[in-house]
Design a protein around this motif. Structure first.
Motif, mmCIF file in Angstrom:
data_model
loop_
_atom_site.group_PDB
_atom_site.id
_atom_site.type_symbol
_atom_site.label_atom_id
_atom_site.label_comp_id
_atom_site.label_asym_id
_atom_site.label_seq_id
_atom_site.Cartn_x
_atom_site.Cartn_y
_atom_site.Cartn_z
ATOM 1 N N VAL A 112 0.826 -1.206 0.000
ATOM 2 C CA VAL A 112 0.000 0.000 0.000
ATOM 3 C C VAL A 112 0.863 1.261 0.000
ATOM 4 C CG1 VAL A 112 -1.841 1.272 1.147
ATOM 5 C CG2 VAL A 112 -1.856 -1.229 1.179
ATOM 6 N N THR A 136 -1.805 0.266 -11.664
ATOM 7 C CA THR A 136 -1.722 -0.313 -10.336
ATOM 8 C C THR A 136 -1.944 -1.822 -10.441
ATOM 9 O OG1 THR A 136 -4.075 0.063 -9.953
ATOM 10 C CG2 THR A 136 -2.545 1.804 -9.247
ATOM 11 N N SER A 138 -3.700 -4.803 -8.318
ATOM 12 C CA SER A 138 -4.455 -5.320 -7.178
ATOM 13 C C SER A 138 -4.455 -6.844 -7.259
ATOM 14 C CB SER A 138 -5.871 -4.727 -7.141
ATOM 15 O OG SER A 138 -6.629 -5.124 -8.265
ATOM 16 N N LYS A 156 -4.738 -5.308 -1.162
ATOM 17 C CA LYS A 156 -5.152 -5.244 -2.560
ATOM 18 C C LYS A 156 -6.522 -4.584 -2.714
ATOM 19 C CE LYS A 156 -1.416 -6.875 -4.270
ATOM 20 N NZ LYS A 156 -0.529 -5.990 -5.075
ATOM 21 N N ILE A 159 -5.701 -1.005 -2.773
ATOM 22 C CA ILE A 159 -5.194 -0.581 -4.082
ATOM 23 C C ILE A 159 -6.339 -0.407 -5.076
ATOM 24 C CG2 ILE A 159 -3.829 -1.331 -6.081
ATOM 25 C CD1 ILE A 159 -2.205 -0.176 -3.733
ATOM 26 N N SER A 163 -7.093 3.143 -6.798
ATOM 27 C CA SER A 163 -7.162 3.276 -8.260
ATOM 28 C C SER A 163 -8.444 3.977 -8.693
ATOM 29 C CB SER A 163 -7.080 1.891 -8.915
ATOM 30 O OG SER A 163 -5.926 1.195 -8.499
ATOM 31 N N GLU A 179 -6.005 -0.588 -13.723
ATOM 32 C CA GLU A 179 -5.799 -1.534 -12.622
ATOM 33 C C GLU A 179 -5.673 -2.959 -13.157
ATOM 34 O OE1 GLU A 179 -8.187 -3.114 -8.612
ATOM 35 O OE2 GLU A 179 -8.952 -1.409 -9.766
#
Length: 254
Positions: A112, A136, A138, A156, A159, A163, A179
């Motif tokens: 993170v 990103t 995840s 995740k 994330i 995003s 993502e």
């Protein structure tokens, strides 16, 4: 995101999905720079794959991120894609605090704070590029929890929401937020996962990801078919069944 013609920095690309994606992007005509903590691995990759740039970076260390960003931007000022790949996954037993707390804190720091710090280090530069992307990373486990990896699942999920939020904030800039949502893939993320028959073969995963990037350049989320079982359980109304199946079929993945 265009499939070719980019300059891409991927911290966390010395193995697994990161390295495979870096090499696939390189084959499609992109300039690729990979980052990692272990200089011997970076040197080995540079020797085996001439033309791939390397930079040492520890994404758990904010000073290392700042130094790496300065290095990358000085050598590759045309950089227009950042892929925040670095991550860790650990099995945790929350019945015994002494067994999980250090692992949980490390997971949050890497999964993170690492991406947050990386994005912060590059977002101003990326806004100067005509067409830029922050990808990103995840996981399918952001949407359905694997019992043995609580902190990974939570990191995740964070994330995913990061995003979604950054996509709104950067909507009027040149920077797109994409993502990547992997399912369980045959890598060394967990012990034994590389040989796990329940996990998706790495080459198949990368091939499908590259196809999605090529055929759906405006996609917000890169989802191979296999991850949709986890991603859309709640929307389909079978979330409880998805969670039960995930945790019954394989202790280390789907």
């Amino acid at each position: 995101m265009d499939i070719t013609g980019n300059t891409v920095f991927i911290p966390g690309a010395t193995s697994g999905i990161g390295l495979a994606l870096a090499l696939a992007l390189r084959e499609r005509g992109n300039t690729v720079i990979i980052g990692g903590r272990r200089t011997e691995l970076l040197e080995k990759i540079a020797l085996e794959h001439p033309g791939v740039g390397t930079v040492r970076v520890d994404t758990a260390d904010p000073d290392s991120i700042q130094a790496a960003a300065k290095d990358v931007l000085s050598r590759f000022p045309e950089l227009n894609v950042l892929i925040t790949m670095a991550g860790v996954m650990r099995v945790e037993n929350w019945l015994r605090p002494e067994s999980f707390l250090e692992s949980a804190e490390r997971t949050v720091t890497t999964n993170v704070l690492g991406p947050i710090r990386l994005i912060a280090a590059f977002v101003e530069h990326l806004q100067t590029r005509q067409d830029a992307t922050i990808m990103t990373v995840s996981s399918g486990l952001a949407f359905a929890p694997l019992k043995v990896t609580p902190s990974y699942n939570a990191s995740k999920a964070a994330i995913h929401m990061l995003s979604e939020s950054l996509r709104l904030q950067l909507a009027d800039t040149s920077v797109r937020i994409v993502e990547l949502e992997p399912p369980s893939v045959q890598t060394d993320l967990l012990p034994g996962q590389a040989d796990n028959d329940h996990a998706m073969p790495l080459d198949e995963y990368i091939s499908e990801v590259m196809s999605i990037i090529e055929t759906q350049p405006d996609a917000h989320e890169i989802q191979v078919e296999r991850v949709k079982f986890l991603r859309y359980g709640e929307a389909r109304g079978d979330y409880d069944q998805v969670v039960a199946a995930l945790n019954a079929s394989d202790p280390h993945g789907e």
